[in-house]
Motif scaffolding. Structure first.
Motif, PDB file in Angstrom:
ATOM      1  N   PHE A  29       0.830  -1.197   0.000  1.00  0.00           N
ATOM      2  CA  PHE A  29       0.000   0.000   0.000  1.00  0.00           C
ATOM      3  C   PHE A  29       0.871   1.256   0.000  1.00  0.00           C
ATOM      4  O   PHE A  29       1.911   1.307   0.636  1.00  0.00           O
ATOM      5  N   SER A  30       0.420   2.273  -0.722  1.00  0.00           N
ATOM      6  CA  SER A  30       1.132   3.539  -0.729  1.00  0.00           C
ATOM      7  C   SER A  30       0.870   4.309   0.568  1.00  0.00           C
ATOM      8  O   SER A  30       1.724   5.084   1.017  1.00  0.00           O
ATOM      9  N   SER A  31      -0.272   4.099   1.162  1.00  0.00           N
ATOM     10  CA  SER A  31      -0.579   4.691   2.452  1.00  0.00           C
ATOM     11  C   SER A  31      -1.665   3.859   3.104  1.00  0.00           C
ATOM     12  O   SER A  31      -2.372   3.101   2.426  1.00  0.00           O
ATOM     13  N   LEU A  32      -1.797   4.018   4.402  1.00  0.00           N
ATOM     14  CA  LEU A  32      -2.823   3.275   5.113  1.00  0.00           C
ATOM     15  C   LEU A  32      -3.429   4.194   6.168  1.00  0.00           C
ATOM     16  O   LEU A  32      -2.719   4.946   6.835  1.00  0.00           O
ATOM     17  N   GLN A  33      -4.756   4.135   6.277  1.00  0.00           N
ATOM     18  CA  GLN A  33      -5.458   4.958   7.255  1.00  0.00           C
ATOM     19  C   GLN A  33      -6.138   4.074   8.298  1.00  0.00           C
ATOM     20  O   GLN A  33      -6.529   2.944   8.016  1.00  0.00           O
ATOM     21  N   TRP A  34      -6.288   4.639   9.481  1.00  0.00           N
ATOM     22  CA  TRP A  34      -7.098   4.041  10.540  1.00  0.00           C
ATOM     23  C   TRP A  34      -8.240   4.998  10.878  1.00  0.00           C
ATOM     24  O   TRP A  34      -8.019   6.215  10.999  1.00  0.00           O
ATOM     25  N   TYR A  35      -9.436   4.423  11.027  1.00  0.00           N
ATOM     26  CA  TYR A  35     -10.628   5.189  11.364  1.00  0.00           C
ATOM     27  C   TYR A  35     -11.264   4.553  12.607  1.00  0.00           C
ATOM     28  O   TYR A  35     -11.148   3.352  12.837  1.00  0.00           O
ATOM     29  N   VAL A  47      -5.595   8.478  11.751  1.00  0.00           N
ATOM     30  CA  VAL A  47      -4.199   8.667  11.359  1.00  0.00           C
ATOM     31  C   VAL A  47      -3.964   8.128   9.956  1.00  0.00           C
ATOM     32  O   VAL A  47      -4.731   7.269   9.475  1.00  0.00           O
ATOM     33  N   THR A  48      -2.948   8.642   9.302  1.00  0.00           N
ATOM     34  CA  THR A  48      -2.447   8.101   8.038  1.00  0.00           C
ATOM     35  C   THR A  48      -0.977   7.757   8.224  1.00  0.00           C
ATOM     36  O   THR A  48      -0.220   8.559   8.775  1.00  0.00           O
ATOM     37  N   VAL A  49      -0.586   6.561   7.783  1.00  0.00           N
ATOM     38  CA  VAL A  49       0.826   6.188   7.764  1.00  0.00           C
ATOM     39  C   VAL A  49       1.251   5.972   6.318  1.00  0.00           C
ATOM     40  O   VAL A  49       0.475   5.442   5.517  1.00  0.00           O
ATOM     41  N   VAL A  50       2.456   6.420   6.014  1.00  0.00           N
ATOM     42  CA  VAL A  50       2.893   6.448   4.623  1.00  0.00           C
ATOM     43  C   VAL A  50       4.214   5.704   4.411  1.00  0.00           C
ATOM     44  O   VAL A  50       4.394   5.014   3.415  1.00  0.00           O
ATOM     45  N   LEU A  61      -2.914   5.852  21.748  1.00  0.00           N
ATOM     46  CA  LEU A  61      -2.977   5.001  20.569  1.00  0.00           C
ATOM     47  C   LEU A  61      -1.648   5.069  19.825  1.00  0.00           C
ATOM     48  O   LEU A  61      -1.122   6.166  19.588  1.00  0.00           O
ATOM     49  N   THR A  62      -1.102   3.908  19.482  1.00  0.00           N
ATOM     50  CA  THR A  62       0.139   3.827  18.717  1.00  0.00           C
ATOM     51  C   THR A  62      -0.124   3.057  17.443  1.00  0.00           C
ATOM     52  O   THR A  62      -0.636   1.932  17.484  1.00  0.00           O
ATOM     53  N   PHE A  63       0.216   3.663  16.321  1.00  0.00           N
ATOM     54  CA  PHE A  63      -0.011   3.074  15.008  1.00  0.00           C
ATOM     55  C   PHE A  63       1.343   2.759  14.383  1.00  0.00           C
ATOM     56  O   PHE A  63       2.274   3.551  14.459  1.00  0.00           O
TER      57      PHE A  63
END
Lengths: 112, 112
Positions: A29-35, A47-50, A61-63
């Motif tokens: 994945f180019s990016s991943l989001q948590w909702y 959050v978005t992680v790239v 919360l730790t992503f």
């Protein structure tokens, strides 16, 4: 077959416990989001992680985004009843469409 | 803050009725999406639009149509409502690059 597999599907814990939710795929994945989604409401972006290996913190919360950008985890420390909700991960495939793919979610209940 | 609003929170319609669900976003986002959410099935994409008057089918477009006459507004139309369209409908928007989505509060539609 679900492109993004979330586990566990359900989690029921006591206030103060720690927990980890996983989001796994065989795709990059180019990016991943948590909702987080509360009952009767729409999902809210957390959050978005790239970058592969990236770690982001949002209070308790730790992503984390996997080194290969195929998986992610959400860790909650000392869970509180206000953390109750459905946690969804979503990602946009690398080199693919901008339309994100969603996991089916992890339903978390934190009991007082 | 990004704001996505949906015309109704709760809607009850009869089988065969034409149903309009409207979504408005105030962030000048290019992309807009309609999803339905059902227990155990997660979020499923019905239609999306990447520009005014442009639309693309998602995973489950049958029985639905959409309209995007203005950039900020995206409508979902159920031409002839059926009981299997009883669901939670969620609208979302995102910028052209995709990734992060911003959701409305949802419309809980019941078709009797």
């Amino acid at each position: 077959t679900q492109l993004l597999e979330q586990s566990p599907q359900f989690l029921s814990i006591q206030e103060g416990e720690n927990l980890t939710v996983y989001c796994n795929s065989s795709s990059v994945f180019s990016s991943l989001q948590w909702y987080r989604q509360e009952p009767g409401e729409g999902p809210v972006l957390l959050v978005t992680v790239v970058t592969g290996g990236e770690v982001k913190k949002l209070k308790r919360l730790t992503f984390q985004f996997g080194d290969a950008r195929k998986d992610s985890s959400l860790h909650i420390t000392a869970a509180q009843p206000g953390d109750t909700g459905l946690y969804l991960c979503a990602g946009a495939l690398a080199g693919g469409s901008y339309i994100p793919t969603f996991g089916r979610g992890t339903s978390l209940i934190v009991h007082p | 803050d990004v704001k996505v609003t949906q015309s109704s929170r709760y809607l009850v319609k009869r089988t065969g009725e034409k149903v309009f669900l409207e979504c408005v976003q105030d962030m000048d986002h290019e992309n807009m999406f309609w999803y339905r959410q059902d227990p155990g099935l997660g979020l499923r994409l019905i239609y999306f639009s990447y520009d005014v008057k442009m639309k693309e089918k998602g995973d489950i477009p049958e029985g639905y149509s959409v309209s995007r006459e203005k950039k900020e507004r995206f409508s979902l139309i159920l031409e002839s409502a059926s009981t299997n369209q009883t669901s939670m409908y969620l609208c979302a928007s995102s910028s052209r690059g995709g990734g992060e989505q911003y959701f409305g509060p949802g419309t809980r539609l019941t078709v009797t």
